[in-house]
Design a protein around this motif. Structure first.
Motif, mmCIF file in Angstrom:
data_model
loop_
_atom_site.group_PDB
_atom_site.id
_atom_site.type_symbol
_atom_site.label_atom_id
_atom_site.label_comp_id
_atom_site.label_asym_id
_atom_site.label_seq_id
_atom_site.Cartn_x
_atom_site.Cartn_y
_atom_site.Cartn_z
ATOM 1 N N MET A 28 2.647 -19.905 27.177
ATOM 2 C CA MET A 28 1.697 -19.905 26.057
ATOM 3 C C MET A 28 0.529 -18.958 26.369
ATOM 4 S SD MET A 28 2.947 -22.061 23.912
ATOM 5 C CE MET A 28 1.847 -22.996 22.888
ATOM 6 N N PRO A 29 -0.059 -18.363 25.340
ATOM 7 C CA PRO A 29 -1.267 -17.551 25.566
ATOM 8 C C PRO A 29 -2.346 -18.389 26.250
ATOM 9 C CG PRO A 29 -0.433 -17.204 23.363
ATOM 10 C CD PRO A 29 0.373 -18.333 23.936
ATOM 11 N N PHE A 30 -3.072 -17.755 27.134
ATOM 12 C CA PHE A 30 -4.020 -18.478 27.990
ATOM 13 C C PHE A 30 -5.235 -19.002 27.216
ATOM 14 C CE2 PHE A 30 -3.329 -17.209 32.655
ATOM 15 C CZ PHE A 30 -1.972 -17.305 32.495
ATOM 16 N N ASP A 31 -5.640 -20.231 27.553
ATOM 17 C CA ASP A 31 -6.971 -20.711 27.180
ATOM 18 C C ASP A 31 -7.944 -20.193 28.239
ATOM 19 O OD1 ASP A 31 -6.621 -22.415 24.843
ATOM 20 O OD2 ASP A 31 -5.366 -23.630 26.148
ATOM 21 N N ALA A 32 -9.195 -20.042 27.841
ATOM 22 C CA ALA A 32 -10.179 -19.526 28.802
ATOM 23 C C ALA A 32 -11.415 -20.407 28.833
ATOM 24 C CB ALA A 32 -10.571 -18.100 28.424
ATOM 25 N N VAL A 33 -11.975 -20.559 30.021
ATOM 26 C CA VAL A 33 -13.254 -21.250 30.193
ATOM 27 C C VAL A 33 -14.166 -20.307 30.969
ATOM 28 C CG1 VAL A 33 -14.442 -23.182 31.301
ATOM 29 C CG2 VAL A 33 -12.259 -23.576 30.173
ATOM 30 N N ALA A 34 -15.338 -20.099 30.421
ATOM 31 C CA ALA A 34 -16.355 -19.263 31.068
ATOM 32 C C ALA A 34 -15.827 -17.867 31.391
ATOM 33 C CB ALA A 34 -16.880 -19.939 32.340
ATOM 34 N N LEU A 35 -15.035 -17.329 30.492
ATOM 35 C CA LEU A 35 -14.451 -16.011 30.699
ATOM 36 C C LEU A 35 -14.215 -15.355 29.346
ATOM 37 C CD1 LEU A 35 -13.707 -14.833 33.464
ATOM 38 C CD2 LEU A 35 -11.333 -15.360 32.974
ATOM 39 N N SER A 36 -14.388 -14.033 29.299
ATOM 40 C CA SER A 36 -14.176 -13.335 28.034
ATOM 41 C C SER A 36 -12.681 -13.252 27.735
ATOM 42 C CB SER A 36 -14.758 -11.927 28.120
ATOM 43 O OG SER A 36 -13.962 -11.144 28.982
ATOM 44 N N ARG A 37 -12.350 -12.983 26.479
ATOM 45 C CA ARG A 37 -10.946 -12.870 26.069
ATOM 46 C C ARG A 37 -10.231 -11.751 26.811
ATOM 47 N NH1 ARG A 37 -9.074 -13.684 19.986
ATOM 48 N NH2 ARG A 37 -9.102 -15.935 20.003
ATOM 49 N N PRO A 55 13.125 -15.758 40.082
ATOM 50 C CA PRO A 55 14.566 -15.933 39.877
ATOM 51 C C PRO A 55 14.857 -17.194 39.065
ATOM 52 C CG PRO A 55 14.068 -15.488 42.190
ATOM 53 C CD PRO A 55 12.763 -15.714 41.512
ATOM 54 N N GLY A 56 15.771 -17.053 38.111
ATOM 55 C CA GLY A 56 16.170 -18.205 37.295
ATOM 56 C C GLY A 56 15.313 -18.403 36.060
ATOM 57 N N VAL A 57 14.340 -17.517 35.847
ATOM 58 C CA VAL A 57 13.462 -17.642 34.676
ATOM 59 C C VAL A 57 13.818 -16.569 33.649
ATOM 60 C CG1 VAL A 57 11.096 -17.336 33.842
ATOM 61 C CG2 VAL A 57 11.518 -18.693 35.881
ATOM 62 N N CYS A 58 14.071 -17.017 32.407
ATOM 63 C CA CYS A 58 14.202 -16.073 31.292
ATOM 64 C C CYS A 58 12.943 -16.211 30.450
ATOM 65 C CB CYS A 58 15.429 -16.409 30.447
ATOM 66 S SG CYS A 58 16.937 -15.836 31.189
ATOM 67 N N LEU A 59 11.969 -15.348 30.676
ATOM 68 C CA LEU A 59 10.659 -15.478 30.031
ATOM 69 C C LEU A 59 10.683 -14.855 28.638
ATOM 70 C CD1 LEU A 59 7.686 -16.339 30.363
ATOM 71 C CD2 LEU A 59 7.238 -14.066 31.280
ATOM 72 N N GLU A 60 10.269 -15.634 27.658
ATOM 73 C CA GLU A 60 10.209 -15.114 26.293
ATOM 74 C C GLU A 60 9.096 -14.072 26.214
ATOM 75 O OE1 GLU A 60 10.556 -17.435 22.276
ATOM 76 O OE2 GLU A 60 8.437 -17.304 22.751
ATOM 77 N N PRO A 61 9.349 -12.930 25.582
ATOM 78 C CA PRO A 61 8.283 -11.926 25.449
ATOM 79 C C PRO A 61 7.075 -12.496 24.706
ATOM 80 C CG PRO A 61 10.399 -11.014 24.799
ATOM 81 C CD PRO A 61 10.602 -12.477 24.983
ATOM 82 N N ARG A 62 5.891 -12.014 25.090
ATOM 83 C CA ARG A 62 4.656 -12.530 24.497
ATOM 84 C C ARG A 62 4.654 -12.343 22.984
ATOM 85 N NH1 ARG A 62 -0.769 -11.907 23.151
ATOM 86 N NH2 ARG A 62 -2.106 -13.369 24.255
ATOM 87 N N SER A 63 5.185 -11.198 22.537
ATOM 88 C CA SER A 63 5.147 -10.918 21.098
ATOM 89 C C SER A 63 5.904 -11.993 20.310
ATOM 90 C CB SER A 63 5.742 -9.546 20.818
ATOM 91 O OG SER A 63 7.043 -9.475 21.354
ATOM 92 N N GLU A 64 7.032 -12.456 20.868
ATOM 93 C CA GLU A 64 7.810 -13.493 20.177
ATOM 94 C C GLU A 64 7.058 -14.824 20.176
ATOM 95 O OE1 GLU A 64 11.872 -13.906 21.499
ATOM 96 O OE2 GLU A 64 12.117 -11.731 21.635
ATOM 97 N N THR A 65 6.449 -15.160 21.316
ATOM 98 C CA THR A 65 5.697 -16.418 21.409
ATOM 99 C C THR A 65 4.530 -16.409 20.425
ATOM 100 O OG1 THR A 65 6.249 -16.513 23.758
ATOM 101 C CG2 THR A 65 4.498 -17.964 23.001
ATOM 102 N N VAL A 66 3.814 -15.302 20.417
ATOM 103 C CA VAL A 66 2.656 -15.192 19.528
ATOM 104 C C VAL A 66 3.098 -15.262 18.064
ATOM 105 C CG1 VAL A 66 0.913 -13.563 18.723
ATOM 106 C CG2 VAL A 66 1.181 -13.979 21.148
#
Lengths: 250, 426
Positions: A28-37, A55-66
């Motif tokens: 998931m896109p990161f939440d931030a505390v005390a930090l700029s975007r 190894p063993g991870v198929c990570l969904e591209p950020r564009s698809e998640t967003v």
């Protein structure tokens, strides 16, 4: 002919070139505390690269998640119960979900990762990454590895593993051998029937008739031996292919 | 006559642009480094023989010291700690000086010298001037606070602290009876809290406008009983202020606690208290120079560690260290995370009704995620009617963006920018 048939059968089961070998994971896109975007995004990118290398991870591209998140009608509310988390993982079409937060506290940069399984259970880890991005990816990789290794047992996991071709090649070759054996067996049976009912198609008398009859007997015997051999080979190949196919199934 | 100068080749423009940006960068990043100083005066005793000594003013001083010292270049504690407080804070008594007019003057001179050095080095010194103890109002209406050897009046405050200070910003925090009159000179406060707020707002502007770098947070209660609560061994107002400064009031998660957040946090914390003796009235005003200046900034490099209380954990909670010192109270919404700054290398309990979890902040800068801690059952005891009112009602209202937005809108204050969630850009 047999070889080409087996080749066709084998090629049909080959994995696509771009398919990923592993379990589908959504970061998931990161939440931030005390930090700029912008700072949060740079840390997110470093962590994303580290997860993609695991190894063993198929990570969904950020564009698809967003795109999925933006397509939601209701604004995102944080899931606090296991049932809610499980349904969110399912909704995202993933096996695993990683929630993350980056905190810019005390002049340092800390990341918390929460690995959520399909059953909604969580495992979490907190680690610090260097403020300079260069070493962030390596720090994230080291931190995420034990979290990933310690996830739920593999038997409970749906593995998106592509089927390898050779069990099917064996099965196909065996089936072709069996079919050919049956064909030769039927031919031998036909020859035997013809010879046992009268002249067996031979004309003439004396030496000529005897030679024709002996040839017919020899041809029938060859057909019978070939059928037996093919049936045996087909049975062995088919059984072997079946065993390996079961072995290869996820 | 046509110019004979050849036009600048196109490929040189990007270099000139980069050079321009590089030269402009120091101007853009011109915000000077902030350096904090704290002067804490905590005095249990009163100059008025009719006023009973306070029990926990020295505890408040010690706790302010422990919160601010790791964030400050220099922290001064003027207090005579009682035996109980010295036992709770071993080694701290050696760092204290008595709260007398002479030591106060010396401390101010020393801090001013250090702040001048900072100014010369291009830094922005920030002074926390904190008083917790007895206050009184003289016959002429001028307020003062009690030191060991005499009163420290409003005039003293303006002439000895505010006017000569080289600090870029001064945060004045006073927890004392009639502290309003310690800062402001005229007017009497009506009884109704709503009218109080209106009158104090108007009166304050007359005095403080001359010092736009000064922000104030005052307890305006006059009832002594409301000031202290034995369950937390501290003054209620000071405890709320410390909880807020530790990070519990950071409603938008930017790591900074601004005045509007602190005021709304205290309003939420006191909202449920119906017993008039337990009602807290506060007066706060940010520095006119910059109303968004933070009272605390958790993003700065400090000697503190941090406790992250993530989504999923909510309700009324409090943090107590293993010495039994109540560090912070808050009522957190389940849907948002919260961060508390804590002194490092110390053990703590995070407690809620009937449950507790143990944690250790291993070092400065470390973040402990409360979401990964193991909880067990616990019991809480209290006594007395006002105690009961505090126990049941104090921090009974959840503080979060919803309360904050409503409160700030009702007060006509400038709100902080709310966090609009994670970055969903491609």
């Amino acid at each position: 002919m047999l070889l080409s048939l087996a080749l066709v059968l084998g090629l049909g089961t080959l994995p696509r070139a771009a398919a990923c070998e592993g379990e589908r994971l959504v970061l998931m896109p990161f939440d931030a505390v005390a930090l700029s975007r912008a700072e949060a995004r740079s840390t997110e990118e470093a962590v994303r690269r580290a997860l993609a290398r695991t190894p063993g991870v198929c990570l969904e591209p950020r564009s698809e998640t967003v795109a999925r998140l933006r397509a939601r009608e209701a604004p995102r509310e944080a899931c606090t119960e296991a049932d809610c988390r499980a349904s969110e993982v399912k909704l995202l079409g993933a096996r695993w979900l990683v929630r993350a937060r980056v905190l810019g506290l005390g002049g340092e940069r800390t990341v918390t990762l929460v690995l959520v399984g399909a059953d909604g259970r969580e495992a979490r880890i907190t680690f610090q990454v260097p403020v300079l991005e260069a070493n962030s990816e390596e720090a994230a990789r080291k931190a995420f590895a034990p979290l990933w290794e310690g996830r739920a047992p593999r038997r409970a996991v749906q593995v998106d593993k592509p089927l390898r071709p050779w069990p099917v090649v064996l099965l196909g070759t065996g089936a072709v051998a069996l079919a050919a054996g049956v064909g030769f067996g039927m031919a031998a049976r036909s020859t035997e029937k013809r010879l046992s009912q009268g002249t067996g198609g031979c004309t003439g008398e004396g030496e000529e008739f005897r030679r024709c009859f002996a040839n017919g007997l020899q041809r029938g015997e060859q057909q019978s031996h070939l059928a037996t051999g093919l049936l045996g080979a087909g049975a062995v190949l088919g059984a072997g292919g079946a065993v390996f196919l079961i072995w290869e199934l996820p | 006559m046509p110019s004979t100068r050849a036009p600048l080749p196109l490929f040189r423009w990007p270099w000139l642009l980069l050079l321009g940006l590089a030269l402009a960068r120091p101007a853009l990043a011109a915000e000077p480094e902030r350096v904090s100083y704290a002067l804490i005066i905590a005095n249990n005793s009163s100059l008025d023989p009719k006023q009973a000594p306070l029990r926990y003013a020295d505890d408040d001083g010690a706790r302010y010291y422990e919160l601010l010292a790791p964030q400050s270049r220099e922290t001064v504690l003027l207090s005579v700690l009682d035996a109980e407080t010295q036992a709770r804070h071993p080694g701290l008594a050696a760092k204290t000086q008595p709260p007398t007019r002479a030591t106060l003057k010396q401390s101010l001179s020393r801090l001013s010298a250090l702040m001048k050095e900072d100014k010369e080095a291009g830094k922005a010194p920030v002074l926390y001037f904190i008083f917790t103890g007895h206050g009184q109002r003289g016959a002429a209406g001028e307020g003062s606070v009690s030191l060991l050897d005499g009163p420290f009046s409003r005039t003293d405050l303006y002439t000895q602290v505010l006017a000569p200070s080289p600090a870029s910003f001064i945060h004045l925090i006073v927890d004392a009876c009639d502290s309003y009159f310690f800062v402001n000179s005229r007017g009497s406060l009506p009884i109704g809290p709503a009218q109080t707020a209106a009158v104090t707002q108007r009166l304050a502007s007359r005095e403080l406008d001359r010092f736009p770098q000064v922000g104030v947070v005052l307890s305006t209660s006059s009832a002594q009983e409301s000031h202290e609560w034995s369950a937390i061994s501290a003054g209620v107002f000071s405890h709320q202020v410390r909880s807020a400064l530790a990070g519990a009031a950071d409603v938008n998660g930017d790591g900074r606690v601004e005045y509007s957040e602190l005021i709304a946090f205290i309003a939420a914390a006191s909202q449920g208290v119906e017993d008039v003796r337990g009602k807290l009235d506060i007066f706060a005003r940010p520095p006119a120079l910059d109303r968004s200046v933070p009272l605390t900034d958790l993003g700065r490099h400090t000697g503190l560690g941090y406790l992250l209380v993530p989504e999923g954990l909510g309700g009324r909670m409090w943090v107590e260290d293993t010495r039994g010192v109540r560090v912070a109270d808050f009522h957190k919404e389940r849907e948002r995370p919260m961060v508390l700054a804590l002194a490092p290398e110390r053990g703590y309990y995070l407690r809620t009704e009937g449950r507790e979890t143990r944690l250790t902040v291993p070092r400065a800068g470390a973040v402990v995620d409360a979401g990964g801690l193991t909880w067990s059952t616990s019991a809480v005891a209290s006594r007395g009617s006002v105690e009961e009112a505090f126990r049941e009602k104090l921090f009974s209202v959840a503080f979060g963006p919803r309360f904050y937005s409503g409160y700030v809108a009702s007060q006509g204050q400038t709100p902080v920018l709310m966090d609009d969630g994670p970055d969903l850009s491609p």
